[in-house]
Design a protein around this motif. Structure first.
Motif, PDB file in Angstrom:
ATOM      1  N   GLU A  83       0.824  -1.210   0.000  1.00 57.00           N
ATOM      2  CA  GLU A  83       0.000   0.000   0.000  1.00 57.00           C
ATOM      3  C   GLU A  83       0.860   1.261   0.000  1.00 57.00           C
ATOM      4  O   GLU A  83       0.545   2.252  -0.674  1.00 57.00           O
ATOM      5  N   ALA A 104       2.327   1.944  -3.493  1.00 57.18           N
ATOM      6  CA  ALA A 104       1.313   2.540  -4.368  1.00 57.18           C
ATOM      7  C   ALA A 104       1.064   3.996  -4.001  1.00 57.18           C
ATOM      8  O   ALA A 104       0.919   4.864  -4.883  1.00 57.18           O
ATOM      9  N   TYR A 149       4.025   6.111  -5.322  1.00 59.16           N
ATOM     10  CA  TYR A 149       3.939   6.314  -6.773  1.00 59.16           C
ATOM     11  C   TYR A 149       2.882   7.371  -7.106  1.00 59.16           C
ATOM     12  O   TYR A 149       3.114   8.263  -7.933  1.00 59.16           O
ATOM     13  N   ASP A 150       1.737   7.267  -6.459  1.00 56.97           N
ATOM     14  CA  ASP A 150       0.683   8.257  -6.708  1.00 56.97           C
ATOM     15  C   ASP A 150       1.113   9.650  -6.250  1.00 56.97           C
ATOM     16  O   ASP A 150       0.795  10.657  -6.905  1.00 56.97           O
ATOM     17  N   ARG A 162       5.132   5.223 -12.910  1.00 54.64           N
ATOM     18  CA  ARG A 162       4.149   4.749 -11.935  1.00 54.64           C
ATOM     19  C   ARG A 162       3.407   3.533 -12.448  1.00 54.64           C
ATOM     20  O   ARG A 162       3.316   2.496 -11.786  1.00 54.64           O
ATOM     21  N   LEU A 192       3.946  -0.362 -11.051  1.00 50.43           N
ATOM     22  CA  LEU A 192       2.851  -1.047 -10.362  1.00 50.43           C
ATOM     23  C   LEU A 192       2.430  -2.306 -11.108  1.00 50.43           C
ATOM     24  O   LEU A 192       2.145  -3.350 -10.490  1.00 50.43           O
ATOM     25  N   GLN A 245       2.774  -5.961  -9.335  1.00 53.48           N
ATOM     26  CA  GLN A 245       1.554  -6.759  -9.183  1.00 53.48           C
ATOM     27  C   GLN A 245       1.689  -8.103  -9.870  1.00 53.48           C
ATOM     28  O   GLN A 245       1.170  -9.118  -9.388  1.00 53.48           O
ATOM     29  N   LEU A 278      -4.577  -4.440  -6.426  1.00 53.04           N
ATOM     30  CA  LEU A 278      -4.142  -3.072  -6.162  1.00 53.04           C
ATOM     31  C   LEU A 278      -4.804  -2.563  -4.882  1.00 53.04           C
ATOM     32  O   LEU A 278      -5.959  -2.892  -4.600  1.00 53.04           O
ATOM     33  N   THR A 289      -6.454   2.934  -5.634  1.00 55.57           N
ATOM     34  CA  THR A 289      -5.304   3.007  -6.536  1.00 55.57           C
ATOM     35  C   THR A 289      -5.775   2.738  -7.951  1.00 55.57           C
ATOM     36  O   THR A 289      -6.287   1.648  -8.249  1.00 55.57           O
TER      37      THR A 289
END
Length: 687
Positions: A597, A600, A603-604, A647, A651, A655, A662, A666
């Motif tokens: 988490e 993610a 990256y965001d 990003r 991801l 994954q 995700l 996200t």
């Protein structure tokens, strides 16, 4: 005809970035009133005897003060304040610094720039203009400064054919083909910019050196550069190829203990000093990435460096790079430099400096400080940083690097002080980011990294924010509101790049050949340590490189207090977690999020950070000249695209490895993983 004249006038006034931070744009408001009305123009009385350096200082003051006052040339009145350059010896390197203070001289108001030598007066002249350029009243400027580090150096990775390795601002500014007969005036402007921030040494060619640059024809070219830069307090260095005695001298060996090899290098050094009496010395990359070196003959780095040091004698310095890694070494790549050099502590000659990269890998967006800092107390060491953004977006968008360098400089080694304290007696080198682009650095904001490097090499205690603010004030605007916006953008920018390229200590995830985008899936290159998979070690159970005692034990190369803090996932700075630990995807972090988490989220945050910079910059349109505003907006548009690429591809890959859904909220990647894997860029610049 009228239209043509207006067009020509507009072009003459266009802001294309060539002037760098030396624009000397007219002051406004109270600052302008102080300079124009209280002292309509400031004549310069130069201490005698004169010199080319003092002539430059006087010219800079006249040009700068006229520009700040909005005049084309000096205007004198009976009440004008005088600036007095009170200088000592002509010969000198400015190491004693300068002082600036108001004084009354024979009943007249004056500002005195005092220094022990002429280079010090030049530094003081630029410092006075810098303070005025920030809007400080002349009557209130009082400065006493001296450089913390004696060697403040730029390393050019420029090749004699005009290409620049890992350069993103056009071709080399050094036109070797036409030297020595023709010296591009841009090279004088380059020296001027460097002197304004205290740079005093330049290694002019790539560390992957060509032997022929030691030939007499190139010594003549180098001498022309040295003559042009000497008045600015700059000494030239040359990257030397270790095997030159074989390639140029016809010797059967380059063994540093061979008497004929020693004699060849001594004769070559004598030849150089006959043309360039103040030649700085040699910069050497040896036994790294296929370059020749003393280990080819069973000799140590110390034996190789000391042979060259003996050839130079007291005249110059050998700077020996500690960046080494070999294909046959099966240990953790980040451990190799320490393993090769630390046992040699105390064996290097007094005129040898070991140049150590800021981190143990290779100029990554974030990595811990190099374990050699503090581990070689009997060896002169200096810090090598990279101004050109090889792994931080190249010439895309904004990534202000002062916070990166401050992280390293301020790091406590646990072995006698911070990195800044360790290197202060010696110096700091930066891989130059300049090129033939009109704005010098590819993007306008990359000028700030050149500027920040010089300022930190002069004084590593300067805060990143102060440097950003003074650069932006001189480069873009002194208006407090937009100046604050620009400063905030700069301070957040490097962390933003880390978030979307390598959060939580991930590193070396870039594409093969180019470094513009991600390729964490690459696992099949010839050498293990060329592969991103080697560094992230992601599997279904977790991600990260275990460098604790249960893994490579790279932590053992650090001081015990540092290693103890970093060896525990609960006490390590989370920004370095995956550099030193292989952690489960479900590991719970202090934020309350699992590792998956948190990745993610980071990256965001990186993508959002670039979007925020673009929006902030758009809001500054009324405060910035149209040409540069449009150019930076275009750079940020590219960075927004690249941030999403990093990003989404990252991801998608993680994954595919962990098989986890995700995290909530996200957004899924824009394309499937295979689409990102198929992207190829054989034509990418800077390869």
């Amino acid at each position: 005809m009228v239209a043509a004249a207006l067009l020509a006038a507009g072009q003459a006034c266009a802001e294309d970035g060539y002037a760098l931070w030396l624009r000397h744009a007219p002051l406004e408001g109270e600052a302008l009133a102080d300079l124009r009305e209280a002292a309509p123009i400031v004549p310069v009385i130069v201490g005698r005897p004169g010199s080319p350096t003092l002539a430059i200082a006087e010219a800079e003051l006249r040009r700068g003060l006229a520009g700040l006052q909005g005049y084309d040339r000096p205007r004198l009145t009976r009440d004008s304040t005088e600036i007095v350059l009170s200088c000592g010896e002509e010969k000198g390197d400015g190491a004693a610094g300068f002082g600036i203070a108001p004084e009354m001289i024979e009943g007249r108001q004056a500002v005195v720039i005092a220094a022990e030598d002429h280079v010090g007066c030049l530094y003081g002249s630029f410092a006075l203009l810098r303070a005025l350029g920030e809007g400080k009243p002349l009557s209130e400027i009082r400065l006493t400064e001296a450089p913390t580090m004696p060697l403040r150096m730029l390393d050019h990775w420029d090749n004699p054919d005009g290409t620049v390795e890992r350069g993103y601002a056009g071709r080399s500014i050094i036109d070797w083909w036409h030297l020595p007969e023709k010296l591009d005036p841009r090279l004088v402007d380059y020296a001027r910019a460097n002197a304004s921030i205290g740079i005093n040494a330049i290694a002019v060619n790539n560390v992957n050196a060509k032997a022929f640059m030691l030939e007499p024809r190139y010594i003549a070219k180098l001498a022309r550069l040295a003559d042009a830069w000497r008045p600015y307090g700059i000494r030239v260095f040359l990257s030397a190829r270790f095997s030159a005695p074989m390639e140029l001298g016809g010797l059967p060996t380059a063994d540093p203990l061979d008497p004929a090899v020693k004699a060849w290098w001594k004769a070559k050094a004598d030849e150089i000093y006959a043309s360039i009496p103040d030649f700085g010395g040699f910069l050497v990359k040896a036994n790294s990435e296929g370059q020749p070196g003393p280990q080819d003959y069973g000799r140590s780095h110390a034996e190789g460096a000391n042979m060259l040091a003996a050839a130079l004698g007291e005249r110059g310095t050998v700077i020996w790079r500690a960046f080494v890694y070999r294909a046959e070494d099966s240990t953790d790549r980040t451990m190799q430099a320490y393993a090769e050099f630390q046992p040699l502590d105390g064996q290097f000659a007094g005129n040898v400096i070991l140049q150590i990269k800021n981190g143990p890998l290779d100029f990554q967006p974030r990595e811990p400080f190099h374990p050699l800092f503090g581990a070689m107390p009997r060896t002169r060491v200096m810090l090598e940083a990279q101004i050109t953004r090889e792994y931080l977006g190249q010439a895309s968008g904004i990534a202000y690097l002062a916070p990166l360098w401050k992280e390293v400089l301020d790091a406590d080694t646990g072995r006698g002080g911070t990195v800044a304290q360790i290197v202060a007696p010696t110096g700091m080198a930066g891989v130059a980011n300049v090129g033939s682009d009109r704005n010098w650095t590819g993007t306008h904001f990359d000028q700030a990294n050149w500027y920040a490097f010089g300022r930190l090499a002069w004084n590593p205690a300067l805060p990143s924010e102060d440097i950003a603010r003074e650069w932006a004030a001189q480069t873009f605007t002194r208006n407090p509101q937009p100046l604050g916006t620009i400063t905030a953008m700069m301070l957040a920018s490097r962390g933003t790049v880390v978030d979307y390229t390598g959060p939580m200590g991930l590193a070396h995830l870039m594409g093969t050949g180019h470094h513009y985008g991600p390729a964490p899936w690459v696992c099949d290159l010839e050498r293990p340590d060329w592969n991103p998979c080697y560094y992230h070690r992601a599997d279904n159970g977790g991600v990260g490189f275990d460098r604790t005692a249960t893994g490579s034990n790279a932590l053992a190369q650090y001081a015990p207090a540092v290693a103890a803090q970093w060896s525990d996932p609960a006490t390590i700075d989370p920004r370095f977690l995956l550099w030193f630990h292989h952690m489960p995807w479900t590991h719970r972090l202090p934020s309350g999020r699992t590792l998956w988490e948190e990745l993610a989220t980071r990256y965001d945050a990186g993508v959002a950070g670039v979007d925020r910079m673009a929006a902030d910059w758009a809001s500054l349109a009324p405060a910035i000249d149209p040409e540069r505003h449009a150019a930076v907006a275009g750079d940020l548009s590219i960075q927004r695209k690249e941030a999403r690429w990093w990003r989404d591809a990252s991801l998608a890959y993680w994954q595919s490895v962990n098989g986890l859904p995700l995290p909530p909220d996200t957004a899924p990647p824009a394309e499937p993983l295979d689409a990102y894997r198929q992207r190829k860029f054989p034509e990418a610049p800077g390869q």
